[in-house]
Scaffold this motif. Structure first.
Motif, short mmCIF file in Angstrom:
data_model
loop_
_atom_site.label_atom_id
_atom_site.label_comp_id
_atom_site.label_asym_id
_atom_site.label_seq_id
_atom_site.Cartn_x
_atom_site.Cartn_y
_atom_site.Cartn_z
N ILE A 141 0.79 -1.33 -0.03
CA ILE A 141 0.07 -0.01 0.10
C ILE A 141 0.91 1.15 -0.02
O ILE A 141 0.49 2.36 -0.70
CB ILE A 141 -1.01 0.14 1.20
N ASP A 142 2.05 1.28 0.78
CA ASP A 142 3.00 2.23 0.82
C ASP A 142 3.55 2.64 -0.65
O ASP A 142 3.94 3.71 -0.92
CB ASP A 142 3.90 2.06 1.66
N LEU A 143 3.74 1.40 -1.40
CA LEU A 143 4.33 1.54 -2.80
C LEU A 143 3.18 2.18 -3.68
O LEU A 143 3.66 2.92 -4.69
CB LEU A 143 4.62 0.32 -3.25
N GLY A 144 2.04 2.27 -3.26
CA GLY A 144 1.11 2.90 -4.03
C GLY A 144 -0.03 1.97 -4.63
O GLY A 144 -1.03 2.36 -5.64
N VAL A 145 0.05 0.69 -4.23
CA VAL A 145 -0.93 -0.24 -4.65
C VAL A 145 -2.48 -0.03 -4.32
O VAL A 145 -2.44 -0.11 -2.93
CB VAL A 145 -0.63 -1.72 -4.52
N PRO A 146 -3.27 0.08 -4.78
CA PRO A 146 -4.77 0.31 -4.31
C PRO A 146 -5.09 -0.66 -3.37
O PRO A 146 -5.10 -2.08 -3.78
CB PRO A 146 -5.63 0.31 -5.71
N PRO A 147 -5.64 -0.60 -1.95
CA PRO A 147 -5.89 -1.65 -1.22
C PRO A 147 -6.83 -2.91 -1.91
O PRO A 147 -6.89 -3.81 -1.65
CB PRO A 147 -6.52 -1.02 -0.08
N TYR A 148 -8.03 -2.40 -2.56
CA TYR A 148 -8.79 -3.07 -3.19
C TYR A 148 -8.33 -4.30 -3.95
O TYR A 148 -8.95 -5.27 -4.25
CB TYR A 148 -10.22 -2.33 -3.73
N LEU A 149 -7.18 -3.92 -4.71
CA LEU A 149 -6.49 -4.81 -5.63
C LEU A 149 -5.91 -5.80 -4.91
O LEU A 149 -5.72 -6.94 -5.28
CB LEU A 149 -5.73 -3.85 -6.77
N LEU A 150 -5.10 -5.42 -3.70
CA LEU A 150 -4.57 -6.32 -2.81
C LEU A 150 -5.57 -7.40 -2.40
O LEU A 150 -5.44 -8.39 -2.27
CB LEU A 150 -3.82 -5.70 -1.69
N TYR A 220 8.50 -20.21 10.10
CA TYR A 220 7.62 -19.82 9.10
C TYR A 220 6.29 -18.93 9.95
O TYR A 220 5.93 -19.62 10.99
CB TYR A 220 7.26 -20.85 8.25
N GLU A 221 6.14 -18.09 9.28
CA GLU A 221 4.73 -17.31 9.99
C GLU A 221 3.96 -17.01 8.55
O GLU A 221 4.26 -16.46 7.65
CB GLU A 221 5.20 -15.89 10.38
N ILE A 222 2.92 -17.81 8.64
CA ILE A 222 1.89 -17.80 7.40
C ILE A 222 0.71 -17.00 7.70
O ILE A 222 0.06 -17.53 8.61
CB ILE A 222 1.52 -19.19 6.98
N MET A 223 0.22 -16.46 6.94
CA MET A 223 -1.09 -15.39 7.04
C MET A 223 -1.73 -15.65 5.69
O MET A 223 -1.75 -15.01 4.52
CB MET A 223 -0.77 -14.09 7.07
N PRO A 224 -2.76 -16.77 5.76
CA PRO A 224 -3.62 -16.96 4.46
C PRO A 224 -4.76 -15.40 4.56
O PRO A 224 -5.01 -14.98 5.57
CB PRO A 224 -4.55 -18.10 4.85
N MET A 225 -5.13 -15.10 3.46
CA MET A 225 -6.13 -14.18 3.40
C MET A 225 -7.41 -14.58 3.53
O MET A 225 -8.12 -15.02 2.48
CB MET A 225 -5.82 -13.42 1.82
N SER A 226 -7.80 -14.54 4.63
CA SER A 226 -9.13 -15.05 4.90
C SER A 226 -10.27 -13.90 4.62
O SER A 226 -9.89 -12.72 4.28
CB SER A 226 -9.47 -15.13 6.51
N PRO A 227 -11.69 -14.11 4.49
CA PRO A 227 -12.63 -13.04 4.23
C PRO A 227 -12.42 -11.83 5.06
O PRO A 227 -12.32 -10.69 4.50
CB PRO A 227 -13.88 -13.87 4.35
N GLU A 228 -12.19 -11.97 6.31
CA GLU A 228 -12.00 -10.87 7.38
C GLU A 228 -10.67 -9.91 7.07
O GLU A 228 -10.74 -8.82 7.09
CB GLU A 228 -12.16 -11.39 8.71
N ILE A 229 -9.96 -10.91 6.80
CA ILE A 229 -8.55 -10.01 6.45
C ILE A 229 -8.50 -9.42 5.24
O ILE A 229 -8.03 -8.09 4.95
CB ILE A 229 -7.20 -11.06 6.50
N ARG A 230 -9.21 -9.89 4.00
CA ARG A 230 -9.41 -9.27 2.87
C ARG A 230 -10.10 -7.93 3.11
O ARG A 230 -9.87 -6.79 2.61
CB ARG A 230 -10.11 -10.03 1.84
N LYS A 231 -11.47 -7.96 4.05
CA LYS A 231 -11.84 -6.87 4.17
C LYS A 231 -11.30 -5.70 5.04
O LYS A 231 -11.34 -4.47 4.51
CB LYS A 231 -13.35 -7.29 5.17
N LEU A 232 -10.40 -6.08 5.87
CA LEU A 232 -9.48 -4.92 6.61
C LEU A 232 -8.52 -4.41 5.45
O LEU A 232 -8.30 -3.28 5.57
CB LEU A 232 -8.75 -5.94 7.77
N VAL A 233 -7.94 -5.27 4.74
CA VAL A 233 -7.07 -4.82 3.64
C VAL A 233 -7.65 -3.83 2.72
O VAL A 233 -7.40 -2.73 2.52
CB VAL A 233 -6.43 -5.79 2.87
N ALA A 234 -8.88 -4.20 2.10
CA ALA A 234 -9.76 -3.44 1.36
C ALA A 234 -9.88 -1.98 1.89
O ALA A 234 -10.14 -0.86 1.53
CB ALA A 234 -10.96 -3.97 1.05
N ASN A 235 -10.20 -2.07 3.14
CA ASN A 235 -10.53 -0.76 3.72
C ASN A 235 -9.37 0.03 4.47
O ASN A 235 -9.40 0.88 5.24
CB ASN A 235 -11.37 -0.96 4.81
#
Length: 283
Positions: A141-150, A220-235
């Motif tokens: 996001i700091d690089l400039g990628v729109p959160p909704y695309l992530l 290793y530390e693994i973070m799958p993109m769950s629906p809740e995390i996707r929602k947080l990222v999008a916002n």
């Protein structure tokens, strides 16, 4: 030689299953993060080796090509002639690849091209330099990628480190001493984790050149993109909220993964504290 067995890389059974689920998706972006020398390339090569079948076209963009593998189509990045990662992805898109490995996402242009590749049906694997898995989202996001695309494209993020393992020929078992007790508490705080009944300590012999350690393995530390995390990222949620949600959903920090290696007698508390970044509150 590529390591093909993920247990040899240090993956626990649960971590291996989660990583396999992520890398088996037909399209999207998978990110591996960590400093230089943390084993990211070996992890990606081992993953691609399993995915590369005669029916699957695997292409890599690397700077430099670290290992030559006949089952991949490998491309060397040459920025001096205008062949960067972004240009390489753009060129590969015309060759109908199924899986693209991008050596590193360094700028917005490369990130944009990786996202376009994922949106058009490709599986993209790449690396970033961040301290932990949730930080990858805020870095992009700091690089400039729109959160909704992530939110729409990222399948998951894995942070990793390499730790030295105790020499099996000379390591010595001992009880939990007072200083070990304090070190263990510092290692797993603020998490609650049961103390091992005994620890192993480095001694030193001719097999390990008197260092007490022989070989390395990953944590290793693994973070799958769950629906809740996707929602947080999008916002555009703050890093602390992303980390908190990921831990609530079961993400184990690097120090906890390391503590399990200590409890199994593979390494020492001092090694994990030296290599893995401090944890944040799991609440």
């Amino acid at each position: 030689m590529l390591v093909r067995d993920f247990s040899e890389l240090g993956f626990a059974e649960e971590e291996s299953a989660t990583w396999h689920d992520m890398s088996s998706q037909p399209n999207g972006i998978i990110l591996v993060t960590g400093p230089t020398g943390s084993g990211k390339t070996v992890t990606l090569y081992s993953t691609l080796k399993q995915l590369a079948t005669p029916e699957v076209n695997v292409c890599t963009l690397e700077d430099p090509i670290e290992m030559v593998e006949g089952s991949f189509n490998q491309v060397q990045i040459l920025p001096d002639i205008g062949m960067g990662f972004a240009e390489g992805i753009r060129s590969l898109m015309r060759q109908d690849p199924d899986i693209i490995m991008v050596g590193e996402i360094r700028d917005l242009e490369t990130a944009d091209m990786a996202i376009q590749a994922a949106l058009t049906g490709h599986l993209v694997l790449s690396t970033l330099h961040t301290n932990d898995a949730p930080s990858a989202m805020t870095r992009l996001i700091d690089l400039g990628v729109p959160p909704y695309l992530l939110s729409a494209t990222v399948l998951g993020v894995m942070a990793q480190r390499l730790i030295r393992t105790l020499c099996p020929h000379c390591k010595q078992a001992g009880g939990m001493r007072a200083e070990d007790d304090a070190a263990w508490t510092a290692l797993v705080a603020p998490w609650k984790s049961s103390k091992p009944k005994e620890l192993y300590h480095p001694v030193g012999c001719l097999e390990c050149r008197m260092t007490g350690y022989k070989g390395r393995v990953g944590i290793y530390e693994i973070m799958p993109m769950s629906p809740e995390i996707r929602k947080l990222v999008a916002n555009g949620a703050e890093l602390a909220k992303l980390r908190e949600q990921a831990m609530r959903e079961g993400m184990k920090p690097l120090r906890i993964a390391g503590a399990k290696k200590v409890a199994a007698g593979l390494t020492t508390i001092a090694e994990i504290i030296k290599v893995a970044p401090p944890m944040f509150d799991a609440a």
